[in-house]
Design an enzyme around this catalytic site. Structure first.
Site, PDB file in Angstrom:
ATOM      1  N   LYS A 105      -8.505  -3.958   3.757  1.00  0.00           N
ATOM      2  CA  LYS A 105      -8.590  -2.442   2.965  1.00  0.00           C
ATOM      3  C   LYS A 105      -8.392  -2.135   4.415  1.00  0.00           C
ATOM      4  O   LYS A 105      -7.955  -1.509   5.638  1.00  0.00           O
ATOM      5  CB  LYS A 105     -10.094  -2.339   3.539  1.00  0.00           C
ATOM      6  N   GLY A 125     -10.417  -8.859  14.896  1.00  0.00           N
ATOM      7  CA  GLY A 125     -11.127  -9.603  14.035  1.00  0.00           C
ATOM      8  C   GLY A 125     -10.062 -11.103  13.395  1.00  0.00           C
ATOM      9  O   GLY A 125     -10.504 -12.012  14.074  1.00  0.00           O
ATOM     10  N   ARG A 165     -18.073 -18.434  24.604  1.00  0.00           N
ATOM     11  CA  ARG A 165     -18.644 -17.006  25.597  1.00  0.00           C
ATOM     12  C   ARG A 165     -19.563 -17.671  26.752  1.00  0.00           C
ATOM     13  O   ARG A 165     -18.574 -16.234  27.151  1.00  0.00           O
ATOM     14  CB  ARG A 165     -19.204 -16.341  24.418  1.00  0.00           C
ATOM     15  N   GLY A 204     -14.861  -6.133  16.642  1.00  0.00           N
ATOM     16  CA  GLY A 204     -14.766  -4.161  16.601  1.00  0.00           C
ATOM     17  C   GLY A 204     -14.558  -3.868  17.601  1.00  0.00           C
ATOM     18  O   GLY A 204     -13.963  -1.968  17.565  1.00  0.00           O
TER      19      GLY A 204
HETATM   20  P1  AMP Z   1     -10.416  -7.956   7.988  1.00  0.00           P
HETATM   21  O1  AMP Z   1     -11.450  -8.504   8.355  1.00  0.00           O
HETATM   22  O2  AMP Z   1     -10.032  -6.565   7.267  1.00  0.00           O
HETATM   23  O3  AMP Z   1      -9.377  -8.198   8.576  1.00  0.00           O
HETATM   24  O4  AMP Z   1     -10.287  -8.084   6.164  1.00  0.00           O
HETATM   25  C1  AMP Z   1      -9.523  -9.958   6.715  1.00  0.00           C
HETATM   26  C2  AMP Z   1      -9.869 -10.449   5.157  1.00  0.00           C
HETATM   27  O5  AMP Z   1      -9.121 -10.213   4.788  1.00  0.00           O
HETATM   28  C3  AMP Z   1      -9.461 -12.010   5.505  1.00  0.00           C
HETATM   29  O6  AMP Z   1     -11.068 -12.523   5.100  1.00  0.00           O
HETATM   30  C4  AMP Z   1      -8.540 -12.624   4.565  1.00  0.00           C
HETATM   31  O7  AMP Z   1      -8.383 -13.376   3.744  1.00  0.00           O
HETATM   32  C5  AMP Z   1      -8.494 -11.626   3.368  1.00  0.00           C
HETATM   33  N1  AMP Z   1      -7.083 -11.080   2.501  1.00  0.00           N
HETATM   34  C6  AMP Z   1      -6.234 -10.908   3.677  1.00  0.00           C
HETATM   35  N2  AMP Z   1      -4.882 -10.260   3.027  1.00  0.00           N
HETATM   36  C7  AMP Z   1      -5.907 -10.911   1.422  1.00  0.00           C
HETATM   37  C8  AMP Z   1      -5.575 -10.670   0.475  1.00  0.00           C
HETATM   38  N3  AMP Z   1      -4.108 -10.290  -0.400  1.00  0.00           N
HETATM   39  N4  AMP Z   1      -6.416  -9.951  -0.730  1.00  0.00           N
HETATM   40  C9  AMP Z   1      -7.631 -10.222  -1.191  1.00  0.00           C
HETATM   41  N5  AMP Z   1      -7.790 -10.573   0.641  1.00  0.00           N
HETATM   42  C10 AMP Z   1      -6.936 -10.600   1.807  1.00  0.00           C
END
Ligand code: AMP
Length: 400
Positions: A202, A358, A31, A381
């Site tokens: 999610k 992310g 950074r 974010g």
């Molecule tokens: P995000 O912050 O929403 O981009 O989510 C990232 C996180 O989602 C990472 O830590 C991954 O380990 C998790 N992730 C990705 N695929 C899966 C899955 N099939 N089941 C559970 N967690 C997941």
């Protein structure tokens, strides 16, 4: 940065929220390095630099007696490193407003730097307090915002402070310019075909992004746990996969909107499943809509990864946000790895590829592929919100 900084004091908001070890040594100075071109440019033009930043969350992690843990959260930890990088005098003010900040900024000579203490020692910072912002603004002649990572926050030093400078006295720094330029390039009139890849945990976190993708994507590839909410919506068997049962309607509506917009949505046809969420889980590959009870989809399967990679390699623009699986565990990292390599291959063939917002950034860095794609956002974010089409307070404040 078109402004003339000669003999001017530039008040520069950077994101120096760097990780420190127990001895308060910087463990990753990315950074800081990213802000150097902006700081050096001002110094080379004969200006002086007054730096504002936050470091950590001092108000949430106070000492037991309720006082701020200054030892841990002081920006003083960065002074030596900054001196070395900027090769000039770096003064430090132990407050970001008040007598010392005023005195030291007034005495600052062209070519010199003053680092102000952590802006988040004041609750007024995150509240976007006008009076506090006014006091910060009084320290400099020109305001420069180079902290893209906090541009989605309407904080005093990232947005409100800009109100006290007219259009000739405020600007984005180089890092911020680059982030805005690249994301804008990807989203507005991108070269076709355009493939948007999204994953992560999610649907609810990414639905706004997915809907925005409909404006310009030819293909939308969905991996990660998100995909299982779509399979559930389509009445597939998803075993114990992570799903959001209350988002089924949203998922179906999205698929309908995509169909009407003529955008191809591709879900992973197979999955690498584990019998539990652990690095040493038993593993089997199944169709993504036929996951047995007791098993959970933790990565896109080999057939899906091949299909995703094929589509990416044929694209002229690729935007990727979110890992394809639990890439932190080697047994479930292949899908993310293959997608990252396909992005690198597409880039080599002339495509514009952008990774942002992310965990996919962490994945690309982990795979050492960051230099093989066109652009990796530092924004987290902020980039996610920018790509969702939201107006970020830090950007709006400079433009207004
Ligand atoms: P995000 O912050 O929403 O981009 O989510 C990232 C996180 O989602 C990472 O830590 C991954 O380990 C998790 N992730 C990705 N695929 C899966 C899955 N099939 N089941 C559970 N967690 C997941």
């Amino acid at each position: 940065m078109k402004l003339d900084f000669k003999d001017k004091k530039a008040l520069v908001r950077v994101d120096f929220n760097v990780p420190l070890d127990k001895q308060f040594k910087i463990t990753d100075d990315t950074r800081i390095r990213e802000a150097l071109p902006t700081l050096q440019h001002i110094l080379e033009q004969g200006g002086a630099v007054i730096i504002m930043s936050h470091l950590g969350r001092p108000l949430e992690k106070k000492n037991e007696d309720g006082s701020i843990n200054r030892e841990k959260f002081t920006l003083q930890h960065l002074v030596k490193h900054l001196k070395k990088k900027l090769k000039t005098k770096v003064h430090f003010a132990d407050d970001c407003i008040g007598k010392q900040a005023i005195k030291k900024s007034a005495a600052l000579k062209p070519g010199e730097v003053l680092l102000l203490e952590n802006t988040r020692f004041y609750s007024e910072e995150e509240k976007g307090d006008q009076e506090f912002a006014k006091k910060l603004a009084a320290l400099g002649d020109i305001y420069v915002n180079d902290a893209f990572g906090t541009a989605h926050r309407a904080h005093a030093s990232t947005a409100v402070v800009a109100q006290f400078f007219d259009a000739q006295h405020k600007t984005f720094g180089f890092l911020m310019e680059r982030e805005i330029e690249n994301a804008t390039r990807a989203m507005h009139q991108p070269a076709k075909p355009v493939t948007c890849v999204t994953g992560g945990s999610k649907v609810s976190d990414k639905i706004l992004l997915l809907e925005k993708f409909l404006d310009y994507a030819d293909n939308i590839l969905i991996g990660g746990a998100m995909a299982y909410t779509f399979f559930l919506a389509k009445k597939g068997a998803v075993g114990n996969s992570l799903v959001e049962a209350d988002k089924i309607k949203i998922a179906l509506e999205f698929l309908k909107k995509a169909k009407n917009a003529g955008v191809k949505v591709v879900l992973p046809r197979d999955s690498v499943c584990g019998d539990r969420f652990a690095p040493d889980a038993q593993v089997q590959v199944t169709a993504s809509n036929q996951i047995p009870n007791g098993w959970m989809g933790l990565d896109i399967g080999p057939k899906a990864a091949r299909q995703f990679a094929g589509i990416i390699r044929k694209s002229q623009t690729v935007i990727w946000n979110g890992p394809m699986g639990v890439f932190e565990m080697p047994a479930f990292a292949d899908g993310t790895k293959i997608v990252a390599k396909a992005c690198a291959a597409a880039t080599k063939k002339g495509a514009f590829t952008m990774v942002g917002g992310g965990d996919s950034v962490a994945a690309v860095n982990q795979l050492k592929l960051a230099k093989k794609v066109s652009f990796v956002s530092t924004g987290g974010g902020a980039m996610l919100e920018f790509m969702e089409g939201k107006e970020l307070p830090g950007i709006k404040a400079i433009k207004d």
